[in-house]
Structure formats: C-alpha cells, structure tokens
Design a protein around this motif. Structure first.
Motif, PDB file in Angstrom:
ATOM      1  N   LEU A  92     151.506  50.987  -8.607  1.00 11.29           N
ATOM      2  CA  LEU A  92     151.840  50.108  -9.731  1.00 11.29           C
ATOM      3  C   LEU A  92     153.115  49.326  -9.464  1.00 11.29           C
ATOM      4  O   LEU A  92     153.255  48.198  -9.864  1.00 11.29           O
ATOM      5  CB  LEU A  92     151.982  50.931 -11.016  1.00 11.29           C
ATOM      6  CG  LEU A  92     152.228  50.157 -12.302  1.00 11.29           C
ATOM      7  CD1 LEU A  92     151.111  49.151 -12.542  1.00 11.29           C
ATOM      8  CD2 LEU A  92     152.366  51.083 -13.472  1.00 11.29           C
ATOM      9  N   ARG A  93     154.041  49.911  -8.724  1.00 11.09           N
ATOM     10  CA  ARG A  93     155.328  49.242  -8.538  1.00 11.09           C
ATOM     11  C   ARG A  93     155.239  47.959  -7.711  1.00 11.09           C
ATOM     12  O   ARG A  93     156.200  47.212  -7.649  1.00 11.09           O
ATOM     13  CB  ARG A  93     156.336  50.190  -7.923  1.00 11.09           C
ATOM     14  CG  ARG A  93     156.017  50.548  -6.504  1.00 11.09           C
ATOM     15  CD  ARG A  93     157.095  51.414  -5.919  1.00 11.09           C
ATOM     16  NE  ARG A  93     156.786  51.631  -4.514  1.00 11.09           N
ATOM     17  CZ  ARG A  93     157.184  52.648  -3.830  1.00 11.09           C
ATOM     18  NH1 ARG A  93     157.927  53.554  -4.405  1.00 11.09           N
ATOM     19  NH2 ARG A  93     156.864  52.768  -2.571  1.00 11.09           N
ATOM     20  N   VAL A  94     154.120  47.707  -7.069  1.00  6.88           N
ATOM     21  CA  VAL A  94     154.013  46.485  -6.273  1.00  6.88           C
ATOM     22  C   VAL A  94     153.565  45.298  -7.120  1.00  6.88           C
ATOM     23  O   VAL A  94     153.460  44.198  -6.618  1.00  6.88           O
ATOM     24  CB  VAL A  94     153.071  46.657  -5.061  1.00  6.88           C
ATOM     25  CG1 VAL A  94     153.608  47.691  -4.112  1.00  6.88           C
ATOM     26  CG2 VAL A  94     151.663  46.954  -5.487  1.00  6.88           C
ATOM     27  N   CYS A  95     153.298  45.522  -8.391  1.00  5.48           N
ATOM     28  CA  CYS A  95     152.930  44.398  -9.245  1.00  5.48           C
ATOM     29  C   CYS A  95     154.021  44.183 -10.289  1.00  5.48           C
ATOM     30  O   CYS A  95     154.876  45.026 -10.505  1.00  5.48           O
ATOM     31  CB  CYS A  95     151.573  44.629  -9.906  1.00  5.48           C
ATOM     32  SG  CYS A  95     151.593  45.726 -11.321  1.00  5.48           S
ATOM     33  N   VAL A  96     153.976  43.047 -10.917  1.00  9.30           N
ATOM     34  CA  VAL A  96     154.892  42.722 -12.002  1.00  9.30           C
ATOM     35  C   VAL A  96     154.050  42.710 -13.280  1.00  9.30           C
ATOM     36  O   VAL A  96     153.326  41.747 -13.539  1.00  9.30           O
ATOM     37  CB  VAL A  96     155.565  41.347 -11.770  1.00  9.30           C
ATOM     38  CG1 VAL A  96     156.520  41.007 -12.907  1.00  9.30           C
ATOM     39  CG2 VAL A  96     156.270  41.331 -10.425  1.00  9.30           C
ATOM     40  N   PRO A  97     154.085  43.825 -14.037  1.00  8.56           N
ATOM     41  CA  PRO A  97     153.191  43.948 -15.192  1.00  8.56           C
ATOM     42  C   PRO A  97     153.230  42.760 -16.149  1.00  8.56           C
ATOM     43  O   PRO A  97     152.190  42.320 -16.626  1.00  8.56           O
ATOM     44  CB  PRO A  97     153.678  45.225 -15.886  1.00  8.56           C
ATOM     45  CG  PRO A  97     154.287  46.023 -14.793  1.00  8.56           C
ATOM     46  CD  PRO A  97     154.914  45.012 -13.867  1.00  8.56           C
ATOM     47  N   ARG A  98     154.417  42.219 -16.410  1.00 12.53           N
ATOM     48  CA  ARG A  98     154.547  41.098 -17.348  1.00 12.53           C
ATOM     49  C   ARG A  98     153.751  39.879 -16.867  1.00 12.53           C
ATOM     50  O   ARG A  98     153.224  39.116 -17.659  1.00 12.53           O
ATOM     51  CB  ARG A  98     156.025  40.753 -17.504  1.00 12.53           C
ATOM     52  CG  ARG A  98     156.302  39.690 -18.519  1.00 12.53           C
ATOM     53  CD  ARG A  98     157.798  39.402 -18.684  1.00 12.53           C
ATOM     54  NE  ARG A  98     158.387  38.924 -17.438  1.00 12.53           N
ATOM     55  CZ  ARG A  98     159.385  39.532 -16.792  1.00 12.53           C
ATOM     56  NH1 ARG A  98     159.910  40.643 -17.258  1.00 12.53           N
ATOM     57  NH2 ARG A  98     159.852  39.021 -15.675  1.00 12.53           N
ATOM     58  N   VAL A  99     153.602  39.744 -15.560  1.00 13.85           N
ATOM     59  CA  VAL A  99     152.872  38.615 -14.983  1.00 13.85           C
ATOM     60  C   VAL A  99     151.430  38.999 -14.659  1.00 13.85           C
ATOM     61  O   VAL A  99     150.488  38.269 -14.987  1.00 13.85           O
ATOM     62  CB  VAL A  99     153.580  38.123 -13.694  1.00 13.85           C
ATOM     63  CG1 VAL A  99     152.761  37.053 -13.005  1.00 13.85           C
ATOM     64  CG2 VAL A  99     154.979  37.635 -14.012  1.00 13.85           C
ATOM     65  N   ASP A 100     151.265  40.168 -14.016  1.00 14.74           N
ATOM     66  CA  ASP A 100     149.954  40.537 -13.478  1.00 14.74           C
ATOM     67  C   ASP A 100     148.964  41.047 -14.517  1.00 14.74           C
ATOM     68  O   ASP A 100     147.770  40.786 -14.396  1.00 14.74           O
ATOM     69  CB  ASP A 100     150.120  41.580 -12.376  1.00 14.74           C
ATOM     70  CG  ASP A 100     150.863  41.003 -11.176  1.00 14.74           C
ATOM     71  OD1 ASP A 100     150.738  39.793 -10.938  1.00 14.74           O
ATOM     72  OD2 ASP A 100     151.569  41.762 -10.495  1.00 14.74           O
ATOM     73  N   PHE A 101     149.413  41.785 -15.530  1.00 18.69           N
ATOM     74  CA  PHE A 101     148.465  42.316 -16.518  1.00 18.69           C
ATOM     75  C   PHE A 101     147.762  41.209 -17.298  1.00 18.69           C
ATOM     76  O   PHE A 101     146.536  41.244 -17.448  1.00 18.69           O
ATOM     77  CB  PHE A 101     149.138  43.312 -17.448  1.00 18.69           C
ATOM     78  CG  PHE A 101     149.439  44.636 -16.802  1.00 18.69           C
ATOM     79  CD1 PHE A 101     149.031  44.938 -15.507  1.00 18.69           C
ATOM     80  CD2 PHE A 101     150.129  45.600 -17.489  1.00 18.69           C
ATOM     81  CE1 PHE A 101     149.311  46.147 -14.910  1.00 18.69           C
ATOM     82  CE2 PHE A 101     150.421  46.828 -16.902  1.00 18.69           C
ATOM     83  CZ  PHE A 101     150.012  47.098 -15.618  1.00 18.69           C
ATOM     84  N   PRO A 102     148.478  40.197 -17.813  1.00 19.55           N
ATOM     85  CA  PRO A 102     147.753  39.101 -18.476  1.00 19.55           C
ATOM     86  C   PRO A 102     146.777  38.411 -17.530  1.00 19.55           C
ATOM     87  O   PRO A 102     145.691  37.999 -17.940  1.00 19.55           O
ATOM     88  CB  PRO A 102     148.868  38.149 -18.911  1.00 19.55           C
ATOM     89  CG  PRO A 102     150.076  39.001 -19.019  1.00 19.55           C
ATOM     90  CD  PRO A 102     149.933  40.042 -17.942  1.00 19.55           C
ATOM     91  N   ARG A 103     147.163  38.300 -16.268  1.00 16.60           N
ATOM     92  CA  ARG A 103     146.277  37.674 -15.280  1.00 16.60           C
ATOM     93  C   ARG A 103     145.007  38.505 -15.093  1.00 16.60           C
ATOM     94  O   ARG A 103     143.897  37.976 -15.045  1.00 16.60           O
ATOM     95  CB  ARG A 103     147.042  37.542 -13.966  1.00 16.60           C
ATOM     96  CG  ARG A 103     146.379  36.688 -12.966  1.00 16.60           C
ATOM     97  CD  ARG A 103     147.369  36.384 -11.839  1.00 16.60           C
ATOM     98  NE  ARG A 103     146.646  35.767 -10.759  1.00 16.60           N
ATOM     99  CZ  ARG A 103     146.560  36.237  -9.540  1.00 16.60           C
ATOM    100  NH1 ARG A 103     147.201  37.320  -9.209  1.00 16.60           N
ATOM    101  NH2 ARG A 103     145.859  35.630  -8.635  1.00 16.60           N
ATOM    102  N   MET A 104     145.167  39.846 -14.983  1.00 20.11           N
ATOM    103  CA  MET A 104     144.005  40.730 -14.830  1.00 20.11           C
ATOM    104  C   MET A 104     143.102  40.662 -16.057  1.00 20.11           C
ATOM    105  O   MET A 104     141.874  40.644 -15.937  1.00 20.11           O
ATOM    106  CB  MET A 104     144.457  42.168 -14.581  1.00 20.11           C
ATOM    107  CG  MET A 104     145.021  42.387 -13.198  1.00 20.11           C
ATOM    108  SD  MET A 104     145.371  44.125 -12.889  1.00 20.11           S
ATOM    109  CE  MET A 104     147.119  44.185 -13.234  1.00 20.11           C
ATOM    110  N   LEU A 105     143.714  40.634 -17.239  1.00 15.19           N
ATOM    111  CA  LEU A 105     142.914  40.511 -18.464  1.00 15.19           C
ATOM    112  C   LEU A 105     142.163  39.184 -18.485  1.00 15.19           C
ATOM    113  O   LEU A 105     141.009  39.124 -18.914  1.00 15.19           O
ATOM    114  CB  LEU A 105     143.806  40.635 -19.699  1.00 15.19           C
ATOM    115  CG  LEU A 105     144.297  42.039 -20.006  1.00 15.19           C
ATOM    116  CD1 LEU A 105     145.325  42.005 -21.138  1.00 15.19           C
ATOM    117  CD2 LEU A 105     143.142  42.955 -20.353  1.00 15.19           C
TER     118      LEU A 105
END
Length: 71
Positions: free
Chosen positions: A51-64
C-alpha cells in the motif's frame, strides 16, 4: 480464510489478458489456489503491491473511476 477465497475470486473475475493486483501483506500462513493451467491460455496476471507505494488521495479515486467505468 475468507480473504483467500476473495483473491481466487478476483483472479477468476478478470478477463483474458487482465490483471488482478493484491494490495497489502497477507498473514504468514495464508495461501490461495489458482488453476495454473489457465495462466498461459488466458494470459492473466496476478501481482502484488504494498500500500505504501501508492498515494491513496490520488490513487483511490482513480481506482474507483476505473471500477465505475467498467475497466
């Protein structure tokens, strides 16, 4: 044990040539089963990321967005 079934289900759900990404680390005793016969014929990929290799604030909306778009 439920997570193991979810991983196998995610692998079965991807289309030919698709990729399933496992995020995070499983418990030391966890395992799952994948029909290896399908690997060369369906060209599926099963990979993992911490998980630490992603930026949740950026990557989670993108994945959704990918999920909502059916990608």
């Amino acid at each position: 044990m439920r997570r193991n079934g979810e991983l196998a289900g995610a692998y079965r759900a991807i289309c030919r040539g698709g990729v399933a990404v496992v995020v995070g680390v499983a418990k030391p005793g966890d395992s799952t089963a994948v029909r290896t016969m399908t690997l060369p014929f369906e060209e599926k990929t099963l990979t993992g990321k911490l998980l630490r290799v992603c930026v949740p604030r950026v990557d989670f909306p993108r994945m959704l967005g990918f999920t909502w778009a059916g990608s």
